[in-house]
Design a protein around this motif. Sequence first.
Motif, PDB file in Angstrom:
ATOM      1  N   PHE A 193       0.840  -1.205   0.000  1.00  0.00           N
ATOM      2  CA  PHE A 193       0.000   0.000   0.000  1.00  0.00           C
ATOM      3  C   PHE A 193       0.873   1.254   0.000  1.00  0.00           C
ATOM      4  N   LEU A 194       1.934   1.244   0.803  1.00  0.00           N
ATOM      5  CA  LEU A 194       2.858   2.378   0.809  1.00  0.00           C
ATOM      6  C   LEU A 194       3.515   2.543  -0.557  1.00  0.00           C
ATOM      7  N   HIS A 195       3.981   1.430  -1.121  1.00  0.00           N
ATOM      8  CA  HIS A 195       4.685   1.484  -2.402  1.00  0.00           C
ATOM      9  C   HIS A 195       3.772   1.978  -3.520  1.00  0.00           C
ATOM     10  N   ARG A 196       2.521   1.532  -3.503  1.00  0.00           N
ATOM     11  CA  ARG A 196       1.581   1.996  -4.539  1.00  0.00           C
ATOM     12  C   ARG A 196       1.371   3.499  -4.450  1.00  0.00           C
ATOM     13  N   ASN A 197       1.564   4.036  -3.266  1.00  0.00           N
ATOM     14  CA  ASN A 197       1.398   5.476  -3.069  1.00  0.00           C
ATOM     15  C   ASN A 197       2.741   6.202  -3.012  1.00  0.00           C
ATOM     16  N   LYS A 198       3.739   5.579  -3.694  1.00  0.00           N
ATOM     17  CA  LYS A 198       5.039   6.207  -3.939  1.00  0.00           C
ATOM     18  C   LYS A 198       5.794   6.539  -2.651  1.00  0.00           C
ATOM     19  N   LEU A 199       5.732   5.623  -1.693  1.00  0.00           N
ATOM     20  CA  LEU A 199       6.367   5.817  -0.407  1.00  0.00           C
ATOM     21  C   LEU A 199       7.187   4.583  -0.054  1.00  0.00           C
ATOM     22  N   THR A 200       8.408   4.789   0.411  1.00  0.00           N
ATOM     23  CA  THR A 200       9.272   3.701   0.878  1.00  0.00           C
ATOM     24  C   THR A 200       9.480   3.872   2.375  1.00  0.00           C
ATOM     25  N   HIS A 201       9.288   2.807   3.140  1.00  0.00           N
ATOM     26  CA  HIS A 201       9.418   2.895   4.592  1.00  0.00           C
ATOM     27  C   HIS A 201      10.867   3.143   4.996  1.00  0.00           C
ATOM     28  N   THR A 202      11.794   2.371   4.468  1.00  0.00           N
ATOM     29  CA  THR A 202      13.257   2.428   4.621  1.00  0.00           C
ATOM     30  C   THR A 202      13.799   1.901   5.954  1.00  0.00           C
TER      31      THR A 202
ATOM     32  N   THR B  83      11.566   7.973   8.822  1.00  0.00           N
ATOM     33  CA  THR B  83      12.451   8.111   7.661  1.00  0.00           C
ATOM     34  C   THR B  83      11.780   7.631   6.382  1.00  0.00           C
ATOM     35  N   ALA B  84      10.467   7.462   6.411  1.00  0.00           N
ATOM     36  CA  ALA B  84       9.745   7.110   5.189  1.00  0.00           C
ATOM     37  C   ALA B  84       9.968   8.201   4.144  1.00  0.00           C
ATOM     38  N   THR B  85      10.164   7.784   2.902  1.00  0.00           N
ATOM     39  CA  THR B  85      10.576   8.705   1.840  1.00  0.00           C
ATOM     40  C   THR B  85       9.681   8.547   0.619  1.00  0.00           C
ATOM     41  N   PHE B  86       9.120   9.651   0.151  1.00  0.00           N
ATOM     42  CA  PHE B  86       8.335   9.619  -1.084  1.00  0.00           C
ATOM     43  C   PHE B  86       9.279   9.547  -2.280  1.00  0.00           C
ATOM     44  N   ASP B  87       8.786   8.996  -3.374  1.00  0.00           N
ATOM     45  CA  ASP B  87       9.619   8.807  -4.568  1.00  0.00           C
ATOM     46  C   ASP B  87      10.248  10.110  -5.040  1.00  0.00           C
ATOM     47  N   HIS B  88       9.513  11.228  -4.893  1.00  0.00           N
ATOM     48  CA  HIS B  88      10.004  12.501  -5.423  1.00  0.00           C
ATOM     49  C   HIS B  88      10.983  13.190  -4.472  1.00  0.00           C
ATOM     50  N   GLN B  89      11.112  12.689  -3.252  1.00  0.00           N
ATOM     51  CA  GLN B  89      11.991  13.327  -2.281  1.00  0.00           C
ATOM     52  C   GLN B  89      13.436  12.869  -2.464  1.00  0.00           C
ATOM     53  N   LYS B  90      14.347  13.643  -1.903  1.00  0.00           N
ATOM     54  CA  LYS B  90      15.757  13.263  -1.928  1.00  0.00           C
ATOM     55  C   LYS B  90      15.936  11.919  -1.240  1.00  0.00           C
ATOM     56  N   HIS B  91      16.693  11.033  -1.878  1.00  0.00           N
ATOM     57  CA  HIS B  91      16.997   9.721  -1.300  1.00  0.00           C
ATOM     58  C   HIS B  91      18.385   9.787  -0.664  1.00  0.00           C
ATOM     59  N   GLU B  92      18.428   9.782   0.672  1.00  0.00           N
ATOM     60  CA  GLU B  92      19.713   9.756   1.354  1.00  0.00           C
ATOM     61  C   GLU B  92      20.470   8.492   0.949  1.00  0.00           C
ATOM     62  N   SER B  93      21.788   8.568   0.943  1.00  0.00           N
ATOM     63  CA  SER B  93      22.563   7.424   0.451  1.00  0.00           C
ATOM     64  C   SER B  93      22.519   6.239   1.395  1.00  0.00           C
ATOM     65  N   LEU B  94      22.370   6.490   2.693  1.00  0.00           N
ATOM     66  CA  LEU B  94      22.396   5.412   3.677  1.00  0.00           C
ATOM     67  C   LEU B  94      21.051   5.316   4.372  1.00  0.00           C
TER      68      LEU B  94
ATOM     69  N   LEU C 233      24.845   2.045  -4.561  1.00  0.00           N
ATOM     70  CA  LEU C 233      24.334   2.022  -5.939  1.00  0.00           C
ATOM     71  C   LEU C 233      23.023   2.791  -6.093  1.00  0.00           C
ATOM     72  N   GLY C 234      22.562   3.419  -5.012  1.00  0.00           N
ATOM     73  CA  GLY C 234      21.239   4.024  -5.038  1.00  0.00           C
ATOM     74  C   GLY C 234      20.202   2.988  -4.657  1.00  0.00           C
ATOM     75  N   TRP C 235      18.998   3.440  -4.309  1.00  0.00           N
ATOM     76  CA  TRP C 235      17.965   2.503  -3.863  1.00  0.00           C
ATOM     77  C   TRP C 235      16.584   3.011  -4.250  1.00  0.00           C
ATOM     78  N   ASN C 236      15.644   2.086  -4.246  1.00  0.00           N
ATOM     79  CA  ASN C 236      14.242   2.426  -4.473  1.00  0.00           C
ATOM     80  C   ASN C 236      13.386   1.573  -3.541  1.00  0.00           C
ATOM     81  N   GLN C 237      12.117   1.414  -3.870  1.00  0.00           N
ATOM     82  CA  GLN C 237      11.216   0.697  -2.963  1.00  0.00           C
ATOM     83  C   GLN C 237      11.632  -0.746  -2.720  1.00  0.00           C
ATOM     84  N   SER C 238      12.429  -1.310  -3.612  1.00  0.00           N
ATOM     85  CA  SER C 238      12.827  -2.704  -3.451  1.00  0.00           C
ATOM     86  C   SER C 238      13.725  -2.917  -2.227  1.00  0.00           C
ATOM     87  N   CYS C 239      14.284  -1.831  -1.667  1.00  0.00           N
ATOM     88  CA  CYS C 239      15.076  -2.010  -0.440  1.00  0.00           C
ATOM     89  C   CYS C 239      14.179  -2.471   0.703  1.00  0.00           C
ATOM     90  N   ASP C 240      12.902  -2.083   0.677  1.00  0.00           N
ATOM     91  CA  ASP C 240      11.941  -2.580   1.667  1.00  0.00           C
ATOM     92  C   ASP C 240      11.722  -4.082   1.512  1.00  0.00           C
TER      93      ASP C 240
END
Length: 417
Positions: free
Chosen positions: A210-219, A260-271, A286-293
Amino acid sequence: MGKKDSEYGSWRDGDDPKLVSDRKTESFSEHSPCSSPEAYELPEEKSSLQLQSAFPGDNVDDGGEKTNLKEKSREDDGEGHLNYHMGLVMKDRYEVVLTLGGGAFAEVVECIDRETKERVAVKIVRNKECFREVGRSEVAVLEEINSLDDDVTFACVRMLDWFEHEGHVCIVLELLGLSTFEFLRQNHFLPFNVEQIRHMAFQIFRAVCFLHRNKLTHTDLKPENILFVCSDYDLQYNENRECKEKTLRSLDLKVVDFGTATFDHQKHESLVSTRHYRAPEVILGLGWNQSCDVWSLGCVLMEFYLGCTVFPTHDSKEHLAMMEIILGPIPPHLLKKTRKQHYVHNGHLNWDKSSTSDDYIRKHLKPLKNYMHDQSEEDFFDLLGSMLEYDVYRRITLEEALWHPFFNPLRMQKQRS
């Protein structure tokens, strides 16, 4: 009789009794607002040789218990934590009755809501601007979740209110039970069975999907951030009438801690992510996206199955070496792309296989499928293998995972009902 939820701490934002060393240095969510995340990569942390208490049966810190404020009141430590006491009323409404937990980022207390007479959890964020910023970010995420899931379909904690008290952002949340980690700890690290994991995983996957569908990664998915709605349990005894294990009456869960949940459009911290649940692409820079969850949840399910963390280390290179023992070699194309070339030698992980650390991890770890107890668990391990895939382009999504054969029994059960 099962224990009431209020008898034990549920909300942990700091220490990790799984390991001797302090996990505060590993939780990005507690440091990123004030510091460059790269600062927490160097120097490398302790290796597994210094972390042997990570396995079941070892002595661990008893840090999950609540504190009765009649006996002990908190004093301001000069670091921005609120100097509160039993009976303190915030917003002319929330009366503090118990401490639920605390850490570098916030204190969490149990309060009586004088308007509704209900018990709630109040997260009191430290009174420093960098932490207030994270608190406001969490409020914004929780408001979005409440708005998108107004009929409470998904297993995410509900924010009931928020306010500021003497410079502290205070987030009022529904009161839940023990975290999955705390229940494991209190149950002598006895693992959950596969049927229990199936029910728990389905709820967690739906919530994070549900978070991912709404462009959010928990992290920061980990057992400490997955709480039982109610952790009442029954006791099972052996033939000598000694307590054998605790059995939960309900497996209903909720995902918490969106600091630390991050929306897709927000800056993605490296760590991002707490060490033991950190995906290889994060470690390799290497960078990350929702698949890190998805990777984190794969580690969580393994911990439910084993009763202990699958990657007991605080060293990045050793962490990668552990992955190779369990999952096979890291693909060369990922090692070629990493900016951390000190991890690489001749196209392979730069790891000394003659070291004492290598001896240790080979003694304690084995290939993924070798953990399987019997063939009836084949679907579970197939799902785990799909989640713990090095390459994010090959890693299963949670949308796909919900249709995995591992969950067929739940779908069939729903159809019959």
